[in-house]
Enzyme design. Structure first.
Site, PDB file in Angstrom:
ATOM      1  N   ASP A 122       0.828  -1.221   0.000  1.00 35.67           N
ATOM      2  CA  ASP A 122       0.000   0.000   0.000  1.00 35.67           C
ATOM      3  C   ASP A 122       0.861   1.270   0.000  1.00 35.67           C
ATOM      4  OD1 ASP A 122      -1.500  -2.242   0.925  1.00 35.67           O
ATOM      5  OD2 ASP A 122      -2.922  -0.942   1.979  1.00 35.67           O
ATOM      6  N   GLU A 150      -4.386   1.889  -2.732  1.00 34.83           N
ATOM      7  CA  GLU A 150      -5.609   2.308  -2.035  1.00 34.83           C
ATOM      8  C   GLU A 150      -5.417   3.525  -1.137  1.00 34.83           C
ATOM      9  OE1 GLU A 150      -7.567   0.356   1.015  1.00 34.83           O
ATOM     10  OE2 GLU A 150      -5.832   0.209   2.297  1.00 34.83           O
ATOM     11  N   ASN A 151      -4.180   3.806  -0.744  1.00 34.07           N
ATOM     12  CA  ASN A 151      -3.918   4.994   0.080  1.00 34.07           C
ATOM     13  C   ASN A 151      -3.092   6.036  -0.673  1.00 34.07           C
ATOM     14  OD1 ASN A 151      -3.398   2.375   2.157  1.00 34.07           O
ATOM     15  ND2 ASN A 151      -4.939   3.847   2.796  1.00 34.07           N
ATOM     16  N   HIS A 153     -10.445   1.298   1.050  1.00 30.31           N
ATOM     17  CA  HIS A 153     -10.543   2.761   0.914  1.00 30.31           C
ATOM     18  C   HIS A 153     -10.897   3.182  -0.511  1.00 30.31           C
ATOM     19  CE1 HIS A 153      -9.254   3.792   4.959  1.00 30.31           C
ATOM     20  NE2 HIS A 153      -8.325   2.851   4.861  1.00 30.31           N
ATOM     21  N   HIS A 189      -6.702  -8.236   0.004  1.00 30.76           N
ATOM     22  CA  HIS A 189      -6.652  -7.055   0.867  1.00 30.76           C
ATOM     23  C   HIS A 189      -7.486  -7.327   2.108  1.00 30.76           C
ATOM     24  CE1 HIS A 189      -5.655  -2.800   1.208  1.00 30.76           C
ATOM     25  NE2 HIS A 189      -6.812  -2.662   1.822  1.00 30.76           N
ATOM     26  N   HIS A 231      -3.052  -4.404   3.087  1.00 34.97           N
ATOM     27  CA  HIS A 231      -3.987  -3.705   3.992  1.00 34.97           C
ATOM     28  C   HIS A 231      -3.408  -3.408   5.366  1.00 34.97           C
ATOM     29  CE1 HIS A 231      -7.608  -2.340   6.051  1.00 34.97           C
ATOM     30  NE2 HIS A 231      -7.486  -3.320   6.920  1.00 34.97           N
ATOM     31  N   HIS A 263      -0.342  -2.836   6.268  1.00 38.79           N
ATOM     32  CA  HIS A 263       0.804  -1.919   6.170  1.00 38.79           C
ATOM     33  C   HIS A 263       2.031  -2.419   6.931  1.00 38.79           C
ATOM     34  CE1 HIS A 263      -1.641   1.915   4.885  1.00 38.79           C
ATOM     35  NE2 HIS A 263      -2.128   0.809   4.362  1.00 38.79           N
TER      36      HIS A 263
HETATM   37 FE   LIG Z   1      -6.934  -1.219   3.354  1.00 40.28          FE
HETATM   38 FE   LIG Z   2      -3.886   0.503   3.110  1.00 39.21          FE
END
Ligand SMILES: [Fe+2]
Ligand SMILES: [Fe+2]
Length: 262
Positions: free
Chosen positions: A8, A39-40, A68, A152, A177, A179
């Protein structure tokens, strides 16, 4: 076939870190195909088409999403214009975008599937990832041997369960997800590479990419707290995969985790 999968990416510093470090990493690993979880990527929450278009063409072959996915309000209108972005395939029926695709690389075709877990995930708004994966695998053309799954999810149990469920039927199940890169990278008995979580690209001194002081304040006070993206040197977490292009079986999975200068 050699594949790099990047965890991510958290906000602009992560995007810049990937853009500067990835060309060298691709040479180092003789990379044929690169996937990055985005996603981030926009301000730490969600995605915008503009952010993905910052990446030079061909640097990252496929971007994936996660829980997200709709945090940036315009993304639901933008997603259809992005040919190389996958959102979780098991979102509720009718949501925009697509969850899997077959892509070309110099070393042959690669199918990429994005899926999301349901254990400890907000609202459990996804359909069953196991059944969704089974359905997609029936739809992938039989001449496509290399299949990479971004799973994820929060729970290591759910991640390991889907990896074993798909063992021998896909080349890799790579968790995203949390991290935090996990130390359980391995090749399962059927030939599927697996790691519970690839990790992130984000501030090395942070809590999952967020400002340390703000996150502690949130836990201690229990109050709604703005969690700014942390600053400073960036950690780039990824995995490299070596896959037999003729059979789709994984030959090798290796963790990558580097601290990059600001
Ligand atoms: Fe996530
Ligand atoms: Fe994430």
């Amino acid at each position: 076939m050699n594949i790099i999968f990047i965890g991510d990416m958290v906000a602009g510093a992560a995007r810049r870190a990937v853009m500067s470090a990835l060309p060298g990493m691709k040479r180092e690993f003789s990379c044929d195909f690169c996937i990055a979880n985005a996603e981030n990527s926009a301000g730490g929450s969600g995605i915008t088409a503009g952010v993905l278009r910052e990446f030079p063409a061909g640097l990252v072959d496929v971007f994936t999403g996660g829980d997200h996915i709709w945090d940036q309000k315009d993304f639901q209108n933008e997603i259809a214009s992005l040919g190389n972005f996958l959102r979780p395939a098991n979102l509720k029926r009718g949501q925009p975008g697509r969850g899997w695709g077959v892509f070309d690389s110099a070393a042959g075709k690669v199918a990429v599937i994005s899926l999301m877990g349901r254990v400890f995930m907000k609202d459990s708004f996804a359909e069953c990832p196991f059944e969704t994966a089974d359905r997609i695998l029936k739809e992938i053309p039989s001449d496509v041997k290399v299949v990479v799954v971004d799973f994820h999810a929060e729970a290591t149990s759910e991640k390991a369960a889907i990896a074993h469920h798909l063992d021998g039927r896909v080349s890799a199940v790579l968790g995203t997800h949390t991290h935090v890169q996990t130390n359980d990278d391995r090749i399962l008995p059927g030939g599927t590479a697996f790691i519970s979580d690839v990790g992130m690209v984000g501030a090395a001194n942070s809590i999952l990419g967020r400002d340390v002081t703000a996150v502690i304040r949130k836990f201690v006070s229990g109050m709604p707290t703005r969690l700014d993206v942390a600053k400073g040197a960036v950690r780039l977490d990824a995995v490299s995969l070596k896959i037999d292009g003729a059979t789709g079986k994984a030959l090798e999975i290796s963790k990558i985790s580097r601290i990059l200068d600001k």
